[in-house]
Scaffold this motif. Structure first.
Motif, PDB file in Angstrom:
ATOM      1  N   ARG A 541       0.684  -1.549   0.212  1.00 54.84           N
ATOM      2  CA  ARG A 541      -0.671  -0.466   0.292  1.00 54.84           C
ATOM      3  C   ARG A 541       0.663   1.643   0.149  1.00 54.84           C
ATOM      4  N   GLN A 542       1.927   1.391   0.826  1.00 53.65           N
ATOM      5  CA  GLN A 542       2.132   2.462   0.592  1.00 53.65           C
ATOM      6  C   GLN A 542       4.069   2.322  -0.524  1.00 53.65           C
ATOM      7  N   LEU A 543       3.919   1.464  -1.048  1.00 53.68           N
ATOM      8  CA  LEU A 543       4.220   1.843  -2.486  1.00 53.68           C
ATOM      9  C   LEU A 543       3.483   2.414  -3.406  1.00 53.68           C
ATOM     10  N   ALA A 544       2.679   1.532  -3.853  1.00 48.30           N
ATOM     11  CA  ALA A 544       1.274   2.042  -4.161  1.00 48.30           C
ATOM     12  C   ALA A 544       1.272   3.821  -4.278  1.00 48.30           C
ATOM     13  N   ARG A 545       0.891   3.746  -3.734  1.00 50.92           N
ATOM     14  CA  ARG A 545       0.929   5.418  -3.023  1.00 50.92           C
ATOM     15  C   ARG A 545       2.049   6.186  -3.374  1.00 50.92           C
ATOM     16  N   ARG A 546       2.881   5.907  -2.794  1.00 46.89           N
ATOM     17  CA  ARG A 546       4.569   6.284  -3.028  1.00 46.89           C
ATOM     18  C   ARG A 546       4.568   6.307  -4.957  1.00 46.89           C
ATOM     19  N   ALA A 547       3.874   5.014  -5.440  1.00 46.06           N
ATOM     20  CA  ALA A 547       4.638   4.833  -7.603  1.00 46.06           C
ATOM     21  C   ALA A 547       3.209   5.976  -8.396  1.00 46.06           C
ATOM     22  N   LYS A 548       2.221   6.043  -7.587  1.00 49.74           N
ATOM     23  CA  LYS A 548       0.960   7.161  -7.714  1.00 49.74           C
ATOM     24  C   LYS A 548       1.846   8.253  -8.220  1.00 49.74           C
ATOM     25  N   GLN A 549       2.424   9.022  -7.287  1.00 48.13           N
ATOM     26  CA  GLN A 549       2.617  10.513  -6.828  1.00 48.13           C
ATOM     27  C   GLN A 549       4.069  10.326  -7.821  1.00 48.13           C
ATOM     28  N   LEU A 550       4.720   9.278  -8.270  1.00 47.23           N
ATOM     29  CA  LEU A 550       5.958   9.008  -9.683  1.00 47.23           C
ATOM     30  C   LEU A 550       5.779   9.708  -9.996  1.00 47.23           C
ATOM     31  N   ALA A 551       4.491   8.887 -10.287  1.00 47.00           N
ATOM     32  CA  ALA A 551       3.969   8.443 -12.015  1.00 47.00           C
ATOM     33  C   ALA A 551       2.636   9.857 -12.090  1.00 47.00           C
ATOM     34  N   ALA A 552       2.363  10.583 -10.696  1.00 46.23           N
ATOM     35  CA  ALA A 552       2.178  11.807 -11.597  1.00 46.23           C
ATOM     36  C   ALA A 552       3.361  13.049 -12.183  1.00 46.23           C
ATOM     37  N   THR A 553       4.216  12.876 -11.662  1.00 42.18           N
ATOM     38  CA  THR A 553       5.342  13.756 -11.504  1.00 42.18           C
ATOM     39  C   THR A 553       5.944  13.246 -12.806  1.00 42.18           C
ATOM     40  N   ARG A 554       6.091  12.000 -13.300  1.00 43.20           N
ATOM     41  CA  ARG A 554       7.428  11.150 -14.641  1.00 43.20           C
ATOM     42  C   ARG A 554       8.031  11.774 -14.232  1.00 43.20           C
ATOM     43  N   ASP A 555       8.131  10.702 -12.424  1.00 42.98           N
ATOM     44  CA  ASP A 555       9.326  10.880 -12.382  1.00 42.98           C
ATOM     45  C   ASP A 555      10.970   9.100 -12.508  1.00 42.98           C
ATOM     46  N   PRO A 556      11.281   9.437 -12.882  1.00 39.79           N
ATOM     47  CA  PRO A 556      12.381   8.037 -13.440  1.00 39.79           C
ATOM     48  C   PRO A 556      12.124   6.357 -12.777  1.00 39.79           C
ATOM     49  N   ARG A 557      12.201   7.327 -10.704  1.00 39.14           N
ATOM     50  CA  ARG A 557      11.960   5.489  -9.880  1.00 39.14           C
ATOM     51  C   ARG A 557      11.299   5.199 -10.628  1.00 39.14           C
ATOM     52  N   LEU A 558       9.762   5.682 -10.847  1.00 44.50           N
ATOM     53  CA  LEU A 558       9.013   5.345 -10.640  1.00 44.50           C
ATOM     54  C   LEU A 558       8.885   3.879 -11.182  1.00 44.50           C
TER      55      LEU A 558
END
Length: 636
Positions: A541-558
């Motif tokens: 759940r924590q990673l899914a929330r983090r992944a959502k943030q990274l996807a929204a900002t096009r962060d390469p760490r996604l």
């Protein structure tokens, strides 16, 4: 959400109108290639608009100035869209040369490829079946147009491979199908191939709808059943204890009335299995079955009402109503009768308790007998038909159910018991209308059947054929109903004459299975597995929330976070059951050409859905863990 949908409607309708104009212009200048390209796009846009319409029910309009302006524009664009539809209809209605003439040139092949697609068509999801080598160039043109699902089939090859290919399209099931057969194939062969392909697609749709209807129930009940699945052995624990024993499987078909009086002669001579719907009829015949099988997730307690099962074992699917593990039976065996839908429930004990379900308790019972190595396997009451209107044996729990066929050829079943109505009122799909089909009859000729019965009939035929003649003897002793290819059809009395005169004790074999099962150790393993799942859930759940943030900002760490998320979800297989719709939507997006923004937006939606699924799953996991502790304490 409403504004987003309006924008999508506006964009789709605008493009549809523009492509309609492009199609008219290409037709006007006799540009066949340009017309084909425009026609394909019009089809796809119309399919996309159907998909958009499916999701508008949840949108709430605010009717502010921008939304009202968008609505007005959409109204105007709708006129252009309808004109595009009319243009495509006229294009498809134009007279064309015969297939063999069109196949004589590259342009003709392209015209034929375009002509076989209907007016609404999704190039990513929908499926084209090409029958015959002569149409191979058409398959190539379709692929160049963007058609992703093309199934090639040789007219002289087994239909089984074709149906298997279609049924395998579980992710994003096709909504439409076209079957095209080359001119040289005999008409009856082509019709049989088309019918088999259509039936396979119907099977796939039924399976998809069933998963959509029951996924939450399956997850909740499977988790609630974990303490019972830990305490009692599974069908895998039986091992070879049943090998070589004759077994009789009693179904509730109306023909059971013809030979129910012979069931008592089976005692001590074979293992007697009652499907839960047939239990009352078996008991009414004066027989205590050794086993009763139930796999449906609906509340089937009414099947057992008034029946003493204290001398019987119950084989319960992992996702049955939890009350079915508390009916006072001699013992219980767990089974995974619906593949990935419920085999996850046996991960904690490390067992493969799967039996090929085939969508029916009767098909599950055959798979169980085959897995245990029983021989011979006898069926009684397996009508798969409603000759004379009777749907079940008169002594069964729904013995008054009657099949009524309307003037439109559709079947409706009336006369259900109060228990059936109470079960439906508690949840699950209502009893609907079905298409009537004909099946070969046990006594020759044909018998009336329903679409669902015909699916089960086909499963039996395919499953027995897959044995290749090396399996056990399988007898159909129903003496009525449908003929099932691969089974030996004989009167029950004749089959009984071949059985041992005494000494067959299936209950003793199951008693030995229970005695050899360490319920406490199994419960401990399940509890530990739940602890692992709960920890994995929190991290996922924590990673899914983090992944959502990274996807929204096009962060390469996604990509790194997604890989970690996949690892944490691995022990949480039940989560995929609850996220079927979201996973299908993601798969659908991946099948289509899309911009980076579209992919990222789809990813954000999937991560949102995953968090919601994990939030729903956590209380059920914690409750199962709590009940395991209580069960362990009581046993101690």
């Amino acid at each position: 959400m409403a504004r987003e949908l309006l924008e999508r409607w506006r964009g789709q309708l605008g493009e549809l109108g523009a492509m309609g104009a492009a199609l008219r212009a290409a037709i006007g200048r006799d540009d066949v290639v340009g017309a084909i390209a425009a026609a394909v796009r019009v089809r796809q846009l119309r399919a996309d608009l159907v998909g958009l319409g499916d999701g508008t029910g949840d949108a709430q309009l605010s009717y502010d100035r921008d939304e009202l302006a968008a609505i007005a524009e959409i109204t105007q664009l709708t006129g252009d869209a309808r004109r595009a539809e009319a243009t495509l209809a006229a294009w498809l209605a134009r007279p064309l040369p015969a297939d063999d003439v069109l196949l004589g040139s590259p342009l003709g092949v392209a015209v034929l490829a375009d002509a076989l697609l209907p007016a609404v068509w999704d190039l990513a999801r929908d499926v084209v079946v090409i029958v015959g080598d002569a149409l191979e160039p058409v398959a190539g043109v379709l692929a160049s147009l963007g058609q992703q699902r093309v199934v090639r089939h040789a007219a002289d090859r087994s239909i089984d491979k074709l149906t298997a290919d279609i049924r395998a399209m579980a992710a994003c099931a096709p909504g439409r199908m076209v079957v095209r057969t080359e001119a040289g194939v005999p008409r009856d062969t082509g019709e049989a191939i088309a019918a088999a392909a259509t039936a396979a697609l119907s099977d796939l749709r039924v399976q998809r709808n069933t998963v959509a209807t029951f996924s939450q129930t399956w997850a909740d009940q499977g988790l609630a059943n974990l303490p019972a699945l830990a305490r009692w052995p599974s069908i895998a624990s039986v091992g070879d204890r049943m090998r070589g024993l004759p077994i009789a499987i009693v179904a509730p078909g109306p023909s059971l009335a013809r030979n129910a009086h012979l069931l008592r002669e089976l005692r001590g001579r074979c293992v007697i299995v009652a499907l839960s719907h047939a239990l009352r009829a078996v008991v009414a015949a004066g027989v205590q079955p050794d086993l009763v099988v139930a796999v449906d997730p609906q509340d089937l307690r009414y099947h057992f009402a008034g029946c003493d099962v204290s001398g019987s074992y119950l084989v319960n699917g992992a996702t049955v109503h939890p009350a079915l593990f508390d009916l006072g039976a001699r013992g219980y065996l767990g089974a995974a009768s619906n593949a990935t839908i419920d085999d996850w429930a046996f991960d904690p004990v490390g067992e493969n308790a799967s039996v090929a379900g085939g969508g029916s308790v009767a098909t599950t019972a055959l798979s169980l007998a085959l897995r245990w190595g029983c021989d011979p396997i006898m069926f009684v009451g397996l009508d798969l038909s409603f000759t004379g209107g009777a749907y079940y044996a008169s002594t069964s729990v729904d013995g008054n159910a009657r099949a009524n066929v309307g003037a439109d050829g559709m079947l409706r079943v009336d006369g259900w018991s109060s228990g059936f109505h109470a079960m439906k009122a508690a949840g699950g799909p209502a009893a609907g209308r079905e298409r009537v089909v004909e099946l070969p009859g046990w006594h020759g000729g044909t018998v009336p059947s329903s679409f669902m019965f015909s699916m089960f009939h086909r499963w039996f035929v395919d499953r027995i054929a897959a044995l290749g003649g090396t399996g056990p003897r399988i007898y159909n002793c129903t003496e009525g109903g449908a003929f099932i290819a691969g089974m030996s059809h004989r009167p029950l009395a004749d089959a009984i004459a071949e059985l041992p005169t005494a000494g067959v004790d299936g209950v003793a074999a199951l008693d030995a299975t229970v005695a050899a099962t360490d319920g406490a150790a199994r419960s401990t393993r399940v509890a530990r597995h739940l602890d692992v799942q709960l920890r994995a859930l929190a991290r996922a759940r924590q990673l899914a929330r983090r992944a959502k943030q990274l996807a929204a900002t096009r962060d390469p760490r996604l990509a790194t976070v997604e890989a970690k998320l996949a690892g944490e979800l691995r022990p949480l297989r039940v989560a995929s059951l609850l996220a079927q719709r979201e996973l299908e939507a993601a798969t659908d997006q991946a099948m289509r050409p899309a911009t980076a923004d579209q992919y990222l937006a789809a990813s954000v939606r999937v991560f949102d859905a995953l968090v919601a699924v994990l939030d729903r799953l956590e209380p059920a996991l914690r409750h199962a863990r709590k009940e395991l502790r209580r069960s362990h304490a009581r046993a101690a």
